[in-house]
Design a protein around this motif. Structure first.
Motif, PDB file in Angstrom:
ATOM      1  N   HIS A  27       0.839  -1.204   0.000  1.00 29.20           N
ATOM      2  CA  HIS A  27       0.000   0.000   0.000  1.00 29.20           C
ATOM      3  C   HIS A  27       0.875   1.255   0.000  1.00 29.20           C
ATOM      4  N   MET A  28       1.902   1.278   0.849  1.00 31.50           N
ATOM      5  CA  MET A  28       2.806   2.432   0.889  1.00 31.50           C
ATOM      6  C   MET A  28       3.530   2.605  -0.447  1.00 31.50           C
ATOM      7  N   GLU A  29       3.914   1.510  -1.071  1.00 27.12           N
ATOM      8  CA  GLU A  29       4.577   1.608  -2.379  1.00 27.12           C
ATOM      9  C   GLU A  29       3.643   2.232  -3.411  1.00 27.12           C
ATOM     10  N   ARG A  30       2.379   1.822  -3.409  1.00 26.53           N
ATOM     11  CA  ARG A  30       1.414   2.389  -4.362  1.00 26.53           C
ATOM     12  C   ARG A  30       1.186   3.875  -4.114  1.00 26.53           C
ATOM     13  N   GLY A  31       1.170   4.267  -2.847  1.00 23.99           N
ATOM     14  CA  GLY A  31       0.807   5.640  -2.512  1.00 23.99           C
ATOM     15  C   GLY A  31       1.941   6.513  -2.021  1.00 23.99           C
ATOM     16  N   ARG A  32       3.167   5.994  -2.102  1.00 19.42           N
ATOM     17  CA  ARG A  32       4.307   6.688  -1.485  1.00 19.42           C
ATOM     18  C   ARG A  32       4.399   8.169  -1.851  1.00 19.42           C
ATOM     19  N   GLU A  33       4.351   8.494  -3.121  1.00 21.22           N
ATOM     20  CA  GLU A  33       4.521   9.892  -3.544  1.00 21.22           C
ATOM     21  C   GLU A  33       3.344  10.750  -3.086  1.00 21.22           C
ATOM     22  N   TYR A  34       2.137  10.270  -3.294  1.00 20.00           N
ATOM     23  CA  TYR A  34       0.953  11.052  -2.941  1.00 20.00           C
ATOM     24  C   TYR A  34       0.839  11.227  -1.424  1.00 20.00           C
ATOM     25  N   ILE A  35       0.952  10.150  -0.683  1.00 20.16           N
ATOM     26  CA  ILE A  35       0.835  10.210   0.781  1.00 20.16           C
ATOM     27  C   ILE A  35       1.954  11.062   1.365  1.00 20.16           C
ATOM     28  N   ARG A  37       3.433  13.669   0.374  1.00 16.61           N
ATOM     29  CA  ARG A  37       3.465  15.111   0.120  1.00 16.61           C
ATOM     30  C   ARG A  37       3.343  15.916   1.397  1.00 16.61           C
ATOM     31  N   TRP A  38       2.598  15.386   2.381  1.00 16.77           N
ATOM     32  CA  TRP A  38       2.319  16.158   3.595  1.00 16.77           C
ATOM     33  C   TRP A  38       2.734  15.477   4.888  1.00 16.77           C
ATOM     34  N   ILE A  39       2.955  14.178   4.847  1.00 16.87           N
ATOM     35  CA  ILE A  39       3.310  13.469   6.082  1.00 16.87           C
ATOM     36  C   ILE A  39       4.482  12.528   5.822  1.00 16.87           C
ATOM     37  N   PRO A  40       5.266  12.246   6.855  1.00 19.02           N
ATOM     38  CA  PRO A  40       6.451  11.396   6.675  1.00 19.02           C
ATOM     39  C   PRO A  40       6.167   9.897   6.734  1.00 19.02           C
ATOM     40  N   LEU A  41       4.919   9.496   6.790  1.00 23.40           N
ATOM     41  CA  LEU A  41       4.565   8.084   6.940  1.00 23.40           C
ATOM     42  C   LEU A  41       5.269   7.173   5.926  1.00 23.40           C
ATOM     43  N   PRO A  42       5.311   7.506   4.648  1.00 27.87           N
ATOM     44  CA  PRO A  42       5.995   6.606   3.699  1.00 27.87           C
ATOM     45  C   PRO A  42       7.493   6.477   3.963  1.00 27.87           C
ATOM     46  N   ASP A  43       8.096   7.500   4.551  1.00 30.39           N
ATOM     47  CA  ASP A  43       9.532   7.467   4.835  1.00 30.39           C
ATOM     48  C   ASP A  43       9.872   6.497   5.957  1.00 30.39           C
ATOM     49  N   VAL A  44       8.892   6.186   6.779  1.00 35.39           N
ATOM     50  CA  VAL A  44       9.097   5.307   7.927  1.00 35.39           C
ATOM     51  C   VAL A  44       9.037   3.835   7.515  1.00 35.39           C
ATOM     52  N   SER A  45       8.336   3.536   6.439  1.00 35.90           N
ATOM     53  CA  SER A  45       8.147   2.153   5.990  1.00 35.90           C
ATOM     54  C   SER A  45       8.683   1.989   4.580  1.00 35.90           C
ATOM     55  N   THR A  46       9.947   1.639   4.489  1.00 39.09           N
ATOM     56  CA  THR A  46      10.604   1.542   3.191  1.00 39.09           C
ATOM     57  C   THR A  46      10.897   0.105   2.773  1.00 39.09           C
ATOM     58  N   ASP A  47      10.786  -0.817   3.721  1.00 33.97           N
ATOM     59  CA  ASP A  47      11.000  -2.238   3.441  1.00 33.97           C
ATOM     60  C   ASP A  47      10.177  -3.031   4.460  1.00 33.97           C
ATOM     61  N   LEU A  48      10.178  -4.341   4.314  1.00 31.22           N
ATOM     62  CA  LEU A  48       9.334  -5.166   5.180  1.00 31.22           C
ATOM     63  C   LEU A  48       9.691  -5.031   6.663  1.00 31.22           C
ATOM     64  N   PRO A  49      10.964  -5.072   7.048  1.00 32.47           N
ATOM     65  CA  PRO A  49      11.268  -4.908   8.482  1.00 32.47           C
ATOM     66  C   PRO A  49      10.814  -3.555   9.047  1.00 32.47           C
ATOM     67  N   SER A  50      11.006  -2.475   8.294  1.00 28.93           N
ATOM     68  CA  SER A  50      10.589  -1.165   8.807  1.00 28.93           C
ATOM     69  C   SER A  50       9.063  -1.050   8.845  1.00 28.93           C
ATOM     70  N   ALA A  51       8.364  -1.650   7.896  1.00 28.36           N
ATOM     71  CA  ALA A  51       6.902  -1.652   7.928  1.00 28.36           C
ATOM     72  C   ALA A  51       6.401  -2.422   9.146  1.00 28.36           C
ATOM     73  N   ARG A  52       7.005  -3.573   9.397  1.00 29.81           N
ATOM     74  CA  ARG A  52       6.618  -4.387  10.556  1.00 29.81           C
ATOM     75  C   ARG A  52       6.907  -3.625  11.861  1.00 29.81           C
ATOM     76  N   THR A  53       8.052  -2.970  11.927  1.00 31.55           N
ATOM     77  CA  THR A  53       8.412  -2.198  13.121  1.00 31.55           C
ATOM     78  C   THR A  53       7.412  -1.075  13.367  1.00 31.55           C
ATOM     79  N   PHE A  54       7.026  -0.361  12.293  1.00 31.94           N
ATOM     80  CA  PHE A  54       6.038   0.708  12.439  1.00 31.94           C
ATOM     81  C   PHE A  54       4.715   0.157  12.964  1.00 31.94           C
ATOM     82  N   LEU A  55       4.235  -0.913  12.352  1.00 33.74           N
ATOM     83  CA  LEU A  55       2.957  -1.487  12.792  1.00 33.74           C
ATOM     84  C   LEU A  55       3.064  -2.013  14.220  1.00 33.74           C
ATOM     85  N   GLN A  56       4.196  -2.589  14.578  1.00 34.98           N
ATOM     86  CA  GLN A  56       4.394  -3.079  15.946  1.00 34.98           C
ATOM     87  C   GLN A  56       4.393  -1.920  16.943  1.00 34.98           C
TER      88      GLN A  56
END
Length: 187
Positions: A27-35, A37-56
């Motif tokens: 989902h972050m890959e699909r929306g990375r650029e659009y999401i 624009r205003w929030i750093p959320l895509p920058d926090v989840s760049t690969d599977l371990p970082s996505a899992r860490t964020f959700l955890q």
């Protein structure tokens, strides 16, 4: 697992948990650029371990009753989410936020999802003050705050960095009595 229907269009709100890491990253890959624009959320989840860490981190916040994270799914596809970035029942304050893929914009998904979590926070958890923070240039988020009946309280000048640029942050809020009045009026 539970899901709350957000209407007749196949949209639902569900907890977004660590076991969703692969789906969340896609989902972050699909929306990375659009999401992003205003929030750093895509920058926090760049690969599977970082996505899992964020959700955890949000699973841990939920366990401590300090925050929560929910995904918005449409026809089984994760397209966005809403969250309690902070949640404090002692003071009766919380902060809500959201994000959405561009393909899901304009359908009222976030408005419906935020109403669900605001109702829960105010009516079930006794939250008195709900904050919404937004960059002034994020007109979609400003309009959402207005639709929700929030009051613009002010601007925090250059209050948060986003990819090397400091942005202003508007603070909007709604108080529990105001929220109840708005809901009773059908807003």
């Amino acid at each position: 697992m539970f899901a709350i229907s957000l209407g007749d269009d196949g949209a639902e709100l569900r907890p977004l948990e660590p076991y969703h890491a692969e789906e969340y990253l896609a989902h972050m890959e699909r929306g990375r650029e659009y999401i992003g624009r205003w929030i750093p959320l895509p920058d926090v989840s760049t690969d599977l371990p970082s996505a899992r860490t964020f959700l955890q981190s949000y699973a841990d916040r939920a366990a401590a009753d300090r925050g929560r994270l929910y995904g918005i799914w449409v026809d089984g596809t994760l397209v966005g989410g809403v969250l309690f970035g902070s949640f404090d029942t002692t003071t009766g304050n919380c902060e809500v936020g959201c994000w959405l893929e561009e393909t899901a914009v304009g359908r009222g998904l976030v408005t419906r999802a935020v109403r669900v979590i605001l109702d829960w926070a105010v009516e079930e958890r006794g939250i008195h003050r709900v904050e919404w923070r937004v960059a002034p240039g994020n007109t979609a988020s400003v309009k959402l705050a207005e639709r929700l009946g929030m009051v613009r309280e002010g601007v925090l000048r250059e209050s948060y960095p986003l990819r090397g640029v400091r942005l202003d942050g508007e603070v909007w809020s709604v108080l529990a009595p105001e929220w109840r009045e708005l809901r009773a009026a059908g807003r």
